[in-house]
Design a protein around this motif. Structure first.
Motif, short mmCIF file in Angstrom:
data_model
loop_
_atom_site.label_atom_id
_atom_site.label_comp_id
_atom_site.label_asym_id
_atom_site.label_seq_id
_atom_site.Cartn_x
_atom_site.Cartn_y
_atom_site.Cartn_z
N ARG A 114 -13.88 9.99 -0.37
CA ARG A 114 -14.26 8.59 -0.22
C ARG A 114 -15.19 8.41 0.98
N ASP A 116 -15.91 5.61 2.68
CA ASP A 116 -15.42 4.78 3.77
C ASP A 116 -14.50 5.56 4.70
N SER A 117 -13.74 6.51 4.15
CA SER A 117 -12.88 7.36 4.99
C SER A 117 -13.73 8.27 5.88
#
Length: 297
Positions: A114, A116-117
């Motif tokens: 991901r 955003d991580s």
């Protein structure tokens, strides 16, 4: 010699800043191995042909361990008397994600996971460098021309810099309140040029409309009180770590009164130490709507 280290979040504009500095006459080097930083600084200072301005780009591609090492190396170099400045570029996670999607590129730390991580992980890795930064520019709401203006102001014109950016936005309530506004003010209580035949087709950018609105005592008092409020709020926001403030001023259609007051308050702050810009979100919407209606007929 002026030595600038340009670092910060991937997708926040580091590459753009390096290009801008190169255009401004800086000798630019990108992602030099951290272990070579002391040698590179010494070489540029000892060069037979004097180098006046140097910019070094530094980002996550040097590796996680190297980033931590970079913070220590830069701190040591400052302690040894080297004159260097650190510029840190910041942006919100949603905006960085959007920029990567638009360019169809993968974040260096994503590796199939991901995005955003990966971005939040990068924030943690860059935290120490950010703490050492002499300048922090949040590019979340900046266009490239706004970024260029800030870079020129700091590194070319050498003006005093404050890590705080003001954005003044005019809007029409019938088109909705700007979703990113921190402060919203309603100026629909002011005299409306819409009902004056020769002023109706004009906007707050026109001198006739500006004079009509600002000839009102209520407009003058509102501007004075808004200026006083912002003078009080801004230092307190800065003390809490805020780096930007979006002030939205609205009237019915976003064409006359809100534009006038946005222009007026912008003039109060454009020559201060803060970064500052204005935007008239809805100034053309009534005209475009009327044009569409006439074409439908």
């Amino acid at each position: 010699m002026r030595f600038v280290v340009v670092t910060g979040m991937s997708g926040a504009g580091r590459s753009s800043v390096m290009r801008l500095l190169e255009d401004d006459g800086y000798f630019c080097v990108d992602n030099l191995p951290v272990s070579l930083l002391p040698t590179f600084m010494q070489l540029t200072e000892d060069a037979s042909e004097r180098i006046e301005r140097v910019a070094l780009g530094l980002d996550i591609r040097v590796g996680s361990s190297s980033l931590k090492e970079a913070a220590q190396v830069l701190n040591t170099l400052k302690g040894e008397g080297y004159s260097l400045e650190i510029l840190f570029l910041e942006a919100s996670t949603p905006v960085i994600v959007k920029r990567y999607k638009e360019t169809r590129r993968m974040h260096p730390l994503a590796q199939g996971g991901r995005m955003d991580s990966a971005i939040e992980k990068e924030r943690e890795l860059l935290a120490e460098l950010k703490m050492q930064a002499d300048y922090i520019i949040d590019t979340t709401k900046l266009l490239i021309r706004d970024l260029k203006q800030e870079i020129d102001r700091i590194f070319v014109e050498e003006e005093k810099f404050c890590n705080f950016y003001l954005t003044f936005v005019s809007f029409g309530f019938k088109y909705g309140i700007p979703t990113d506004a921190d402060l919203v003010f309603d100026v629909r209580f002011l005299p409306n040029p819409f009902y004056i035949e020769n002023l109706k087709p004009l906007t707050g950018d026109d001198e006739e409309v500006y004079r009509y609105v600002m000839n009102s005592d209520k407009a003058v008092n509102f501007l004075s009180k808004l200026k006083d409020m912002l003078d009080f709020l801004i230092p307190n926001y800065i003390a809490e770590g805020k780096t930007q403030l979006v002030i939205a001023i609205g009237c019915t259609g976003g064409k006359h009164r809100s534009v006038t007051l946005t222009n007026a308050i912008y003039k109060e702050f454009e020559n201060t130490e803060y970064g500052c810009k204005k935007e008239h979100r809805d100034i053309e919407k009534d005209r475009l709507r009327n044009l569409c209606r006439s074409q439908e007929k």
